[in-house]
Write a protein that holds these residues in place. Sequence first.
Motif, PDB file in Angstrom:
ATOM      1  N   VAL A  75       0.840  -1.194   0.000  1.00 47.22           N
ATOM      2  CA  VAL A  75       0.000   0.000   0.000  1.00 47.22           C
ATOM      3  C   VAL A  75       0.877   1.246   0.000  1.00 47.22           C
ATOM      4  O   VAL A  75       1.858   1.324   0.739  1.00 47.22           O
ATOM      5  CB  VAL A  75      -0.918   0.012   1.240  1.00 47.22           C
ATOM      6  N   ASP A  76       0.528   2.214  -0.830  1.00 45.98           N
ATOM      7  CA  ASP A  76       1.193   3.515  -0.808  1.00 45.98           C
ATOM      8  C   ASP A  76       0.545   4.333   0.307  1.00 45.98           C
ATOM      9  O   ASP A  76      -0.504   4.942   0.124  1.00 45.98           O
ATOM     10  CB  ASP A  76       1.026   4.209  -2.165  1.00 45.98           C
ATOM     11  N   VAL A  77       1.170   4.311   1.475  1.00 48.12           N
ATOM     12  CA  VAL A  77       0.581   4.928   2.657  1.00 48.12           C
ATOM     13  C   VAL A  77       0.394   6.427   2.472  1.00 48.12           C
ATOM     14  O   VAL A  77      -0.648   6.991   2.830  1.00 48.12           O
ATOM     15  CB  VAL A  77       1.436   4.642   3.911  1.00 48.12           C
ATOM     16  N   GLU A 104     -10.015  13.941  12.673  1.00 52.64           N
ATOM     17  CA  GLU A 104      -8.875  13.782  13.573  1.00 52.64           C
ATOM     18  C   GLU A 104      -7.916  12.726  13.057  1.00 52.64           C
ATOM     19  O   GLU A 104      -6.688  12.882  13.135  1.00 52.64           O
ATOM     20  CB  GLU A 104      -9.363  13.405  14.976  1.00 52.64           C
ATOM     21  N   VAL A 105      -8.445  11.642  12.488  1.00 55.64           N
ATOM     22  CA  VAL A 105      -7.590  10.576  11.948  1.00 55.64           C
ATOM     23  C   VAL A 105      -6.694  11.120  10.839  1.00 55.64           C
ATOM     24  O   VAL A 105      -5.529  10.726  10.720  1.00 55.64           O
ATOM     25  CB  VAL A 105      -8.458   9.409  11.435  1.00 55.64           C
ATOM     26  N   GLY A 106      -7.212  12.041  10.042  1.00 52.72           N
ATOM     27  CA  GLY A 106      -6.417  12.635   8.971  1.00 52.72           C
ATOM     28  C   GLY A 106      -5.237  13.444   9.474  1.00 52.72           C
ATOM     29  O   GLY A 106      -4.316  13.750   8.710  1.00 52.72           O
ATOM     30  N   ARG A 110       2.046   9.771  10.810  1.00 49.78           N
ATOM     31  CA  ARG A 110       2.048   8.731   9.779  1.00 49.78           C
ATOM     32  C   ARG A 110       2.098   7.309  10.351  1.00 49.78           C
ATOM     33  O   ARG A 110       1.351   6.431   9.886  1.00 49.78           O
ATOM     34  CB  ARG A 110       3.221   8.949   8.820  1.00 49.78           C
ATOM     35  N   PRO A 111       2.952   7.004  11.342  1.00 47.80           N
ATOM     36  CA  PRO A 111       2.992   5.628  11.858  1.00 47.80           C
ATOM     37  C   PRO A 111       1.655   5.149  12.411  1.00 47.80           C
ATOM     38  O   PRO A 111       1.288   3.981  12.259  1.00 47.80           O
ATOM     39  CB  PRO A 111       4.067   5.689  12.956  1.00 47.80           C
ATOM     40  N   ARG A 112       0.909   6.051  13.050  1.00 43.34           N
ATOM     41  CA  ARG A 112      -0.383   5.654  13.599  1.00 43.34           C
ATOM     42  C   ARG A 112      -1.397   5.400  12.489  1.00 43.34           C
ATOM     43  O   ARG A 112      -2.213   4.478  12.572  1.00 43.34           O
ATOM     44  CB  ARG A 112      -0.895   6.738  14.562  1.00 43.34           C
ATOM     45  N   ARG A 130      -7.055  -0.707  20.376  1.00 48.54           N
ATOM     46  CA  ARG A 130      -5.762  -0.194  20.822  1.00 48.54           C
ATOM     47  C   ARG A 130      -5.438   1.154  20.193  1.00 48.54           C
ATOM     48  O   ARG A 130      -4.650   1.930  20.737  1.00 48.54           O
ATOM     49  CB  ARG A 130      -4.654  -1.204  20.508  1.00 48.54           C
ATOM     50  N   LEU A 131      -6.055   1.447  19.058  1.00 49.13           N
ATOM     51  CA  LEU A 131      -5.844   2.747  18.403  1.00 49.13           C
ATOM     52  C   LEU A 131      -6.809   3.811  18.923  1.00 49.13           C
ATOM     53  O   LEU A 131      -6.792   4.945  18.442  1.00 49.13           O
ATOM     54  CB  LEU A 131      -6.000   2.595  16.884  1.00 49.13           C
ATOM     55  N   GLY A 132      -7.643   3.438  19.865  1.00 50.20           N
ATOM     56  CA  GLY A 132      -8.519   4.421  20.504  1.00 50.20           C
ATOM     57  C   GLY A 132      -9.943   4.433  20.009  1.00 50.20           C
ATOM     58  O   GLY A 132     -10.718   5.327  20.369  1.00 50.20           O
TER      59      GLY A 132
END
Length: 285
Positions: A75-77, A104-106, A110-112, A130-132
């Motif tokens: 995937v191109d993150v 907020e996610v945007g 980058r690692p998250r 775990r990511l909230g």
Amino acid sequence: MNQSDALNELRRKKEALLTRWPLYAPLVEWLVELLEETELERWSDPGAGPVFNPEEIRPRFDRGLTLFEPASLPVDVDRTWDLYRILAEKTSRRLGSSRTTWLEVGRWPRPRFEALIQAAFEPDSKSLSRLGFEDRSETEAVLLLLRLALRPGLKYLARTAAAGLDLTRWSHGHCPVCGSAPVLAEGGGETTAHKLHCGWCETSWTFPRRRCPFCEKEMGEGLKYLYAEGEAGLRVMVCPHCQSRLKTLDRRHIHEPIVPVLDELASSHLDLAAAGPARNDGDAE
């Protein structure tokens, strides 16, 4: 299919859905707006795309394995992240809200965000927790936007990775490219096979109609269908063994192109049919 054809196909789909279910107009118009953005991204740089070695993945198919494991999808993150932010902004403008979880996610590091992509392909919800993510509706909204942001790259991946392969040789219920479970089936009449559709990379493949794509057992006379009252061509297939359910579209009644994310969400009222009795396969035709 070029960009113009892809956009015209989306508009045809939109008109068909609005004619069939006018009450879905706000949902359909919003999704089509976002899908059009994914098509523009798909063709904005035709030479770009996920990098992989065909000589390494195609022997997997010959051994009956998916071309990619979900955890190793190329995937191109960064491009996915950029498109996610565009889709989130468009959604917030349409809804008139500027303080939302998807916005907020945007803004995550980058690692998250990369961890979110990995978690999205895992069937276990613990990774998302775990990511909230705790609120179900907010989680579903974020995953839908992420699915759309991944769409250009995954469709490119499916198209190029599977080029030259005979997908009729694939005998499993999960996607031959990315390993995801199908979200839709299409068929009609007394055919012995129907076509399954992956909701992530949008690959389609044929599969025996009386075999469950989830547990892969023969359903036999125990196969049942759930219906929404007055809906021609739409039903939910219920496996008698694992109780898994799959929405199916009957091509004798539905003729427009299949767009998995649209067909899946614009038929969400079928989920309510689960509260009613299912009919045996003999009653389905």
